[in-house]
Design an enzyme around this catalytic site. Structure first.
Site, PDB file in Angstrom:
ATOM      1  N   LYS A  54      79.049 166.790 -79.324  1.00 37.43           N
ATOM      2  CA  LYS A  54      80.084 166.671 -78.349  1.00 37.43           C
ATOM      3  C   LYS A  54      79.600 165.290 -77.571  1.00 37.43           C
ATOM      4  CE  LYS A  54      81.096 170.312 -75.985  1.00 37.43           C
ATOM      5  NZ  LYS A  54      80.932 171.348 -75.118  1.00 37.43           N
ATOM      6  N   LYS A  66      70.540 173.689 -75.859  1.00 37.43           N
ATOM      7  CA  LYS A  66      71.331 174.962 -75.069  1.00 37.43           C
ATOM      8  C   LYS A  66      69.985 176.013 -74.863  1.00 37.43           C
ATOM      9  CE  LYS A  66      75.269 175.417 -74.688  1.00 37.43           C
ATOM     10  NZ  LYS A  66      75.942 174.937 -73.691  1.00 37.43           N
ATOM     11  N   THR A 138      87.875 170.692 -69.106  1.00 39.62           N
ATOM     12  CA  THR A 138      87.854 171.334 -70.443  1.00 39.62           C
ATOM     13  C   THR A 138      89.104 171.945 -70.983  1.00 39.62           C
ATOM     14  OG1 THR A 138      85.453 172.117 -70.261  1.00 39.62           O
ATOM     15  CG2 THR A 138      86.758 172.990 -72.076  1.00 39.62           C
ATOM     16  N   SER A 299      83.178 165.022 -66.235  1.00 30.60           N
ATOM     17  CA  SER A 299      82.260 165.082 -65.436  1.00 30.60           C
ATOM     18  C   SER A 299      81.498 163.700 -65.107  1.00 30.60           C
ATOM     19  CB  SER A 299      81.085 166.170 -65.717  1.00 30.60           C
ATOM     20  OG  SER A 299      81.812 167.512 -65.413  1.00 30.60           O
TER      21      SER A 299
END
Length: 360
Positions: A54, A66, A138, A299
């Site tokens: 991403k 993550k 998103t 963001s």
């Protein structure tokens, strides 16, 4: 390849969690801390990889990671905070050196992350915080990617139907985007179940009710038929948007997916085997890191002080265009869009990292 740290603690509170670091840039990586009962090491490693892709896809020089805690995110707050405190202590070396920078994710909030950090004496830096509009950003790109896919296959959106798995900040934003354009959202789900109305759900009413009662919205909304949430991926709709947990589509149900387009707000919504089944069946599955990149891109743009209307327009137009280019290029090569997009994202990530780490 991810470095996976497994944490198991039982000191009054049983804790099982994982931290996967897929890549770093200048020794650092970013990624959310999620909480769920179905979290596995493989899942966390794959989602960490999705974060690298991403960031690479949008050209940001950021490493992907993550973390996950195996627990019910709707447990009492005191119990949840005990787990967050324990997990923060377990990965303290990564947090205190800022080699891993956490954020809110599925099952956690920004307040949860603040608490976890403060419990080990840390304060989040302003640039590390995820903007409250992250889920909204998103939703814009999930919607834009789905619209591009619809145009590619010649889908008549005036008669199209959409099912959305998950009705948190991302799922609700996706639903609202379709609903405001007059496209029928016929089904949604939460952790408490799912509802269906083939004529279309009133998304405005749903969001208003969800803001009051949370995930129980599916039990209290009277204008829809209650269905089992596992049915959602198999409903006879045109567009399916998984916006909740990972692995919504696996080898167990990939052959029963009826939608023509899958546009995910969730990370890693399909297993590799399921992705191939969908491709062989002619179902257009947009890569997750393409469809849901709005969170990190929006963001980042917000931090630079760009106007809100510019960010929204840029995300819808640019990601819609990028999604279409990927779909068309993959189509020409007769490969799944995910295979083509991963090549692009990996190349962009390596370029961005090399540029960021080059000493000048």
């Amino acid at each position: 390849m991810s470095s996976l740290i497994s944490v198991t603690i039982d000191e009054g509170v049983k804790l099982q969690g994982y931290l996967a670091i897929d890549s770093t840039v200048n020794g650092r990586c970013h990624g959310g801390v999620r909480m769920g009962q179905d979290i596995t090491p493989d899942m966390i490693a794959r989602v960490a990889r999705a974060m690298t892709l991403k960031y690479g896809f949008v050209g940001l020089p950021v490493g992907g990671a993550k973390a996950g805690i195996v627990a019910d995110p709707e447990m009492p707050l005191e119990s949840k905070r005990a787990l967050l405190r324990g997990f923060g202590q377990a990965i303290e070396p990564f947090l205190k050196t800022r080699s891993y920078i956490p954020a809110a994710d599925l099952g956690t909030s920004e307040d949860d992350i603040r608490f976890m950090l403060s419990s080990i004496g840390l304060k989040p830096q302003p640039r590390d915080l995820t903007y409250q509009l992250s889920g909204f950003y998103t939703g814009i790109t999930v919607f834009a990617a789905a619209i591009s896919a619809a145009h590619h296959i010649g889908l008549d959106l005036s008669h199209a139907s959409v099912a959305i798995e998950g009705f948190g900040s991302v799922g609700a934003s996706v639903a609202q985007a379709f609903w405001e354009k007059g496209i029928r959202v016929v089904a949604i789900s939460t952790s408490q179940g799912a509802i269906y109305n083939r004529k279309g759900l009133d998304v405005g009413e749903l969001i208003e009710l969800r803001d009051r009662v949370g995930s129980h919205v599916v039990n209290l909304f009277s204008k829809g038929e209650k269905i089992d949430k596992v049915q959602l991926a198999e409903l006879d709709v045109d567009i399916f948007s998984p916006c909740a947990q990972s692995y919504s589509i696996t080898s167990d149900n990939a052959n029963r997916v009826a939608a023509r387009i899958v546009s995910p707000g969730a990370n890693v919504p399909t297993t590799p085997e399921a992705e191939q089944v969908l491709f062989q069946r002619g179902i257009l599955c947009i890569p997750d890191f393409v469809a849901n990149c709005g969170s990190v891109l929006g963001s980042s743009m917000k931090r630079t002080g760009l106007r809100e209307d510019y960010i929204r327009r840029f995300l819808e137009e640019r990601i819609g265009q990028q999604a279409l280019e990927i779909i068309e290029a993959a189509d020409k090569q007769n490969i799944a869009p995910g295979i083509y997009a991963r090549r692009i994202a990996e190349e962009r990530f390596l370029r961005a990292r090399a540029s960021a780490e080059r000493k000048t």
